[in-house]
Write an enzyme that holds these catalytic residues in place. Structure first.
Site, mmCIF file in Angstrom:
data_model
loop_
_atom_site.group_PDB
_atom_site.id
_atom_site.type_symbol
_atom_site.label_atom_id
_atom_site.label_comp_id
_atom_site.label_asym_id
_atom_site.label_seq_id
_atom_site.Cartn_x
_atom_site.Cartn_y
_atom_site.Cartn_z
ATOM 1 N N ILE A 51 -4.196 -0.156 -3.751
ATOM 2 C CA ILE A 51 -2.923 0.081 -4.446
ATOM 3 C C ILE A 51 -1.860 -0.257 -3.401
ATOM 4 C CG2 ILE A 51 -3.112 2.565 -3.910
ATOM 5 C CD1 ILE A 51 -1.354 3.193 -6.271
ATOM 6 N N SER A 52 -0.854 -1.040 -3.777
ATOM 7 C CA SER A 52 0.100 -1.537 -2.779
ATOM 8 C C SER A 52 0.928 -0.404 -2.173
ATOM 9 C CB SER A 52 1.054 -2.550 -3.411
ATOM 10 O OG SER A 52 0.338 -3.563 -4.042
#
Ligand code: SAM
Length: 662
Positions: A51-52
């Protein structure tokens, strides 16, 4: 997270910040990761993906410049978090993820949270989602070797595409592309990033090789000269030297000509060669060209003690030893001390006090010492005014030594702001200028010092409040302060005065030639160029590898660290490949006519400050720049060494007034 990690780093779009505040990031990671959900870092998710980092999600969302009616495509839905954030700002979000399990989970999360304008598809996002095209905005959350042609085609005219692109699968440049016409695209860089690879028919193949390009996209492909060509041009344009102590500086002095201000940078705050070469150039300018001011990226009151030493003036002691605030080694180092000792000797041989070379600090981190200096001055000249100033400045107690806390408390409204008090103190001082100068017979220097300290207090108060609004604002305020201080010093020293500025490359290199400008940041280099045009000269520095004095985190101890070899897409690599170990490279008036052209394509450039984090070097230390616009001259050392801090035994027995005493 939003205030401290995102707004504070310069994301300003309120709709983006609000969306980040509403979407619960912990819902998008597995249970054991939830406690880290509000750290500003990427986190592992299913299928070995990530997940960024929230900051990057915000930067991309801001760059997309979304309107509430926009339709957005996201490639690389991953956990679904970014798609949900975008869904709070735009009308509809179409997200594609290549892993079935991730696509399903992302859709489930969006549904559970009631974000009914998010649709997730499992598939190859490099080909876009033709059925729903054109899109007003496209965000790609994985790094490809090129911009996929399908995505360019599915972008509406006026639409924005943000995508990481890089020749190796792990490091990329974040590109912002705007479609301006049927076949026209504008492209700019938002800086260096690191995303997982974009795997698909217009991205990387599973074996790590780039997929064959579907169709050339000449509109966005900049004309690229190969690195070898560029390095060859650098090799033939530079003025190489073997030993920095003997490098011939005469041609550089000619190029500087009648400039009134020369700004000399450094690519780190802890490299001996940068300090030493800067000192040599400065000595030559003082001796041969009549420069009489040295203004440094240091605090005013601390540098004032150095100035008193080199010009043989007297004055009150500082509340604390000069340059004792972190990072001490930046000015308390052997190379700076040698320069200061040289300057004293140089000045001692000049009889006329007004002709001696002065040193000044341009920075604004000295709230405590500056308050002390203003009060000490007023105590001598006007005890009644001193008491009034003391009451006004007491607004800061007990925050004087930790003013960042003051800033936070004032911004949150828990503490009244001291702004009116600091402005009034400066105003009173300026109003009584003539009176004070006449009473302290002929000591305009002491008044000037007090006045500058009162300005530092005013600007520092503003700075610490601004810090909580955004990195760009506080950066600008600081560089504006440095520029104004330089102007005050030049005015004070007279119309014939000429100044040399010592500060980091990121302050002196024209901000308009770097990605700083896209973030809304300016710097002293830009301001000086805007004011002085060709009558200023900016010199930058660079290195490939070696050692550097730096800390791992703010306020942590000094370490001697190894500098990694330069990045393959950097200007440093171009210089390394020239095969010349050390040189001066004139950029404003180059020896080969094509030098500026071949260097004009933006490349990465490394900046090490007082912190060095080799483990995240690309993200933490590289930025995008156009070297020949940033500097008038570039000084290169292939290998460099750490600066030597001053040890206690070196200054034993020196007089108490010696500025580097311990
Ligand atoms: N935006 C995501 C989030 O908020 O969780 C993070 C995305 S993650 C950094 C990148 C994702 O891109 C991975 O889940 C990866 O599987 C996906 N991906 C890579 N290549 C793709 C492609 N060609 N099409 C669709 N998804 C792709």
């Amino acid at each position: 997270m939003v205030d401290r990690q995102i707004a504070a780093r310069g994301v300003r779009n309120e709709r983006v910040l609000n969306a980040m505040r509403t979407v619960p990031r912990e819902e998008f990671v597995a249970g054991r990761m939830r406690e880290f959900a509000y750290e500003d870092s990427p986190l592992p998710i299913e299928e070995g993906q990530t997940i960024s980092q929230p900051y990057i999600v915000a930067v991309m969302a801001e760059a997309l410049d979304l309107r509430p009616t926009d339709r957005v495509l996201e490639v690389g839905a991953g956990s679904g978090y970014a798609a949900c954030v975008l869904s709070r700002i735009a009308a509809e979000v179409f997200a594609i993820e290549r892993w079935e399990q991730l696509a399903q989970l992302a859709q489930e999360r969006a549904d559970r949270l009631g974000y009914d304008n998010v649709r997730v598809l499992c598939g190859d996002g490099t080909r876009g989602w033709a059925e729903h095209a054109p899109f007003d905005a496209i965000a790609v959350a994985a790094g490809g070797p090129e911009v996929p042609q399908s995505l360019l085609e599915q972008l509406a005219i006026g639409g924005r595409l943000v995508i990481p692109v890089g020749k190796d699968a792990r490091t990329q440049e974040l590109l912002h592309i705007r479609r301006t016409g049927e076949h026209a695209f504008d492209r700019k860089s938002l800086g260096a990033v690191r995303f997982v690879p974009l795997i698909g028919s217009e991205g990387w193949l599973a074996d790590g090789t780039p997929a064959p390009t579907r169709r050339a996209a000449p509109q966005v492909a900049a004309a690229r000269a190969t690195r070898t060509d560029v390095s060859q041009v650098v090799r033939e344009s530079c003025e190489p030297f073997d030993d920095l102590e003997f490098a011939d500086l005469a041609p550089l002095l000619d190029r500087i000509g009648d400039s009134r201000v020369v700004l000399i940078g450094e690519a780190s705050h802890g490299t001996r060669e940068f300090y030493r070469m800067r000192a040599r150039i400065t000595q030559a300018l003082i001796e041969q060209r009549g420069f009489d001011v040295v203004a440094i990226e240091g605090d005013w009151p601390d540098t004032e003690t150095v100035d008193r030493y080199v010009r043989g003036r007297s004055g009150p002691d500082l509340r604390s030893m000069a340059y004792s605030r972190f990072p001490t080694w930046m000015w308390r180092n052997r190379t700076t001390r040698e320069f200061v000792d040289w300057l004293k000797e140089h000045n001692d041989a000049i009889a006329e006090p007004a002709a001696k070379v002065s040193m000044h600090g341009l920075d604004l981190y000295s709230l405590d010492n500056s308050i002390g200096a203003v009060l000490a001055y007023l105590d001598e000249v006007d005890p009644v005014a001193a008491r009034a100033a003391q009451v006004r400045y007491s607004c800061f107690s007990p925050w004087e030594t930790d003013p960042a806390v003051y800033g936070r408390a004032a911004v949150s409204g828990r503490l009244p702001s001291c702004e009116a008090h600091v402005v009034a103190t400066l105003k009173d001082l300026l109003q009584r200028r003539l009176d004070y100068i006449e009473r302290i017979a002929k000591d305009g220097e002491r008044f000037f010092d007090a006045e500058q300290n009162a300005r530092v207090v005013r600007d520092a108060e503003h700075y610490y409040r601004t810090m909580y609004y955004g990195a760009a604002d506080s950066w600008n305020l600081r560089d504006q302060h440095m520029f104004e201080t330089l102007q005050m010093v030049l005015a004070h020293r007279g119309p014939e005065s000429r100044a040399i500025v010592w500060a980091h490359n990121s302050h002196v290199g024209d901000a308009r030639a770097t990605e700083m400008s896209a973030r809304g940041e300016l710097n002293i280099g830009q301001l000086v160029r805007e004011s002085y045009g060709d009558r200023c000269y900016v010199i930058g520095f660079g290195t490939d590898h070696g050692t550097v004095a730096a800390a791992s985190n703010w306020n942590e101890p000094l370490e001697f660290k190894t500098v990694r070899p330069s990045h393959e897409r950097s200007y440093e690599r171009v210089c390394l490949d020239s095969g010349r170990p050390a040189f001066l490279l004139p950029l404003r008036t180059p020896h080969r006519d094509d030098l500026r052209d071949v260097l004009a394509e933006p490349r990465l450039e490394r900046a090490i400050g007082v912190i060095y984090r080799p483990e995240t070097e690309l993200l933490s230390h590289y930025f995008q720049a156009v070297l020949p616009m940033q500097f008038d001259e570039y000084v290169w050392f292939e290998e460099t060494n750490a600066i030597e801090p001053i040890e206690a035994h070196e200054v034993q027995g020196v007089p108490e007034t010696y500025p580097f005493g311990v």
